[in-house]
Design a protein around this motif. Sequence first.
Motif, PDB file in Angstrom:
ATOM      1  N   THR A 163       0.813  -1.214   0.000  1.00  0.00           N
ATOM      2  CA  THR A 163       0.000   0.000   0.000  1.00  0.00           C
ATOM      3  C   THR A 163       0.848   1.266   0.000  1.00  0.00           C
ATOM      4  OG1 THR A 163      -0.107  -0.074   2.422  1.00  0.00           O
ATOM      5  CG2 THR A 163      -1.876  -1.172   1.203  1.00  0.00           C
ATOM      6  N   ASP A 164       2.094   1.187  -0.434  1.00  0.00           N
ATOM      7  CA  ASP A 164       2.940   2.376  -0.462  1.00  0.00           C
ATOM      8  C   ASP A 164       2.449   3.391  -1.485  1.00  0.00           C
ATOM      9  OD1 ASP A 164       5.412   2.094   1.319  1.00  0.00           O
ATOM     10  OD2 ASP A 164       5.294   0.130   0.362  1.00  0.00           O
ATOM     11  N   ARG A 165       2.663   4.665  -1.166  1.00  0.00           N
ATOM     12  CA  ARG A 165       2.320   5.730  -2.098  1.00  0.00           C
ATOM     13  C   ARG A 165       3.367   5.816  -3.195  1.00  0.00           C
ATOM     14  NH1 ARG A 165       2.862  10.435   1.693  1.00  0.00           N
ATOM     15  NH2 ARG A 165       4.460   9.020   2.468  1.00  0.00           N
ATOM     16  N   PRO A 166       3.040   6.477  -4.307  1.00  0.00           N
ATOM     17  CA  PRO A 166       4.056   6.699  -5.340  1.00  0.00           C
ATOM     18  C   PRO A 166       5.228   7.485  -4.780  1.00  0.00           C
ATOM     19  CG  PRO A 166       1.856   7.186  -6.181  1.00  0.00           C
ATOM     20  CD  PRO A 166       1.708   6.959  -4.707  1.00  0.00           C
ATOM     21  N   TRP A 167       6.410   7.277  -5.373  1.00  0.00           N
ATOM     22  CA  TRP A 167       7.624   7.894  -4.857  1.00  0.00           C
ATOM     23  C   TRP A 167       7.547   9.414  -4.882  1.00  0.00           C
ATOM     24  CZ3 TRP A 167      11.560   8.122  -1.941  1.00  0.00           C
ATOM     25  CH2 TRP A 167      12.617   8.989  -2.202  1.00  0.00           C
ATOM     26  N   HIS A 168       6.954   9.999  -5.922  1.00  0.00           N
ATOM     27  CA  HIS A 168       6.920  11.455  -6.006  1.00  0.00           C
ATOM     28  C   HIS A 168       6.103  12.055  -4.866  1.00  0.00           C
ATOM     29  CE1 HIS A 168       3.108  10.528  -8.131  1.00  0.00           C
ATOM     30  NE2 HIS A 168       2.725  11.719  -7.734  1.00  0.00           N
ATOM     31  N   GLU A 169       5.066  11.369  -4.415  1.00  0.00           N
ATOM     32  CA  GLU A 169       4.296  11.858  -3.276  1.00  0.00           C
ATOM     33  C   GLU A 169       5.103  11.705  -1.985  1.00  0.00           C
ATOM     34  OE1 GLU A 169       0.498  10.033  -2.983  1.00  0.00           O
ATOM     35  OE2 GLU A 169      -0.144  10.611  -5.001  1.00  0.00           O
ATOM     36  N   HIS A 170       5.813  10.597  -1.869  1.00  0.00           N
ATOM     37  CA  HIS A 170       6.602  10.346  -0.665  1.00  0.00           C
ATOM     38  C   HIS A 170       7.721  11.376  -0.517  1.00  0.00           C
ATOM     39  CE1 HIS A 170       8.041   7.888   2.640  1.00  0.00           C
ATOM     40  NE2 HIS A 170       9.267   7.923   2.130  1.00  0.00           N
ATOM     41  N   ILE A 171       8.452  11.668  -1.586  1.00  0.00           N
ATOM     42  CA  ILE A 171       9.568  12.606  -1.497  1.00  0.00           C
ATOM     43  C   ILE A 171       9.058  14.028  -1.265  1.00  0.00           C
ATOM     44  CG2 ILE A 171       9.694  12.937  -4.000  1.00  0.00           C
ATOM     45  CD1 ILE A 171      12.596  12.964  -1.452  1.00  0.00           C
ATOM     46  N   GLN A 172       7.909  14.378  -1.838  1.00  0.00           N
ATOM     47  CA  GLN A 172       7.343  15.701  -1.591  1.00  0.00           C
ATOM     48  C   GLN A 172       7.001  15.883  -0.121  1.00  0.00           C
ATOM     49  OE1 GLN A 172       4.021  16.113  -4.269  1.00  0.00           O
ATOM     50  NE2 GLN A 172       5.310  16.405  -6.078  1.00  0.00           N
ATOM     51  N   GLU A 173       6.466  14.846   0.493  1.00  0.00           N
ATOM     52  CA  GLU A 173       6.136  14.932   1.911  1.00  0.00           C
ATOM     53  C   GLU A 173       7.404  15.051   2.755  1.00  0.00           C
ATOM     54  OE1 GLU A 173       4.721  11.509   4.716  1.00  0.00           O
ATOM     55  OE2 GLU A 173       2.923  12.506   3.929  1.00  0.00           O
ATOM     56  N   LEU A 174       8.434  14.267   2.439  1.00  0.00           N
ATOM     57  CA  LEU A 174       9.682  14.337   3.201  1.00  0.00           C
ATOM     58  C   LEU A 174      10.330  15.712   3.079  1.00  0.00           C
ATOM     59  CD1 LEU A 174      11.341  10.856   2.481  1.00  0.00           C
ATOM     60  CD2 LEU A 174      10.186  11.606   4.571  1.00  0.00           C
TER      61      LEU A 174
END
Length: 381
Positions: A43-54
């Motif tokens: 259920t991981d989010r796409p990488w671009h969403e993850h890096i934007q949040e970080l």
Amino acid sequence: MTLWQQRLADRLFGKIIQERITQAVKAVDDAQWRAVNTPPLGTDRPWHEHIQELERIERLCHTNPLASRIISLTTDFVVGRGATLQAPQHLHDFWHHPQNDLDRRLYRWCDELARSGELFLVLSRVPGSGLSYIREIPARCIDRIETNPHDLEDEQRYHQLTANVDGRWWPAAARPGRPLCPDDQVMLHYAVNRPLGALRGRSDLAQLTDWLEHYTMWLEDRVRINRYKSAYLWHVTIKNPTRGAIQAKQSQYARPPQPGSIIISDDSEIWEALSPHIDAPSVEDDGRALRLMIAAGAGVPLHYLAETESATRATAREQAAPTFRHFAHRQALFSRIIEDLLRVASRRAGHPETASDPDIHVSFEPVETTENADTSGDEHD
């Protein structure tokens, strides 16, 4: 097939053959491609969403005092004055080795776990010995985790973004019960706040970013309003000015008078101080509502964020009870992370018997709870 047979097949069955070829090619093509926004597993989010949040959270931790305080509170409670290690001597040597110095690293590891929700550690062998030394890789640099196709929790390697277009792959460190990885450098991955079926953890601030930004904007607006309320300018009226008189006066008064200055003019000039009429009603309740939302999301009472909320110490301790339990849970998890790291390092040093040694124990200063707090005399506070 002869030429006349091929022509006969094309005439009678050409459409059927072409349709089957198209379906076969499509099946092979679909098996090798997937949508860019589809996570590889779980259920991981796409990488671009993850890096934007970080990146958003890291920016907040550098610019927002509340965000920084929430992260430091977690480390203050979890690590406290430091860790106590109960383990064989070779692990004490590993702990205190100048290239490791875990007493110092524990604080920034706990910060990283709270800030990014993940911790990526690289173990490298010291040349000529079985001893390993530790280095950290920021979570925002790891964009992909490969696992066993049949077991999401069996992580096999990690991809790091580097200056090289291809990046770098790190093999996963073998856990007890599996063959030891022969590579000189291996990576360990630990996560908190990980949703069920996901590979990546989430920051403690993930649900607070919007509210922290709202509070920052609200506070900036209040500062601007209060600043402009006290601002003023001089309006000089010149009666019956001659040609060029206005331009001359503009040059003369290019710099406004300093406070306390004496202005001397004749009846041809009228000086008037003008200030903006800004309606700035009291909005303390709005700010408090935003702070309460932030405190609730962080799991701490308001008086932990430098705001007096209750009249008695007893009330404050009751409000802090859930906070103590949250930090105690994080402390227990952090202890298990460090113990797992020590067992992996022990195996790599040639001590497989310590892989499941119950004597390896990392403990911290206990988190205070309301059950053991002394409440005598609080009713008179």
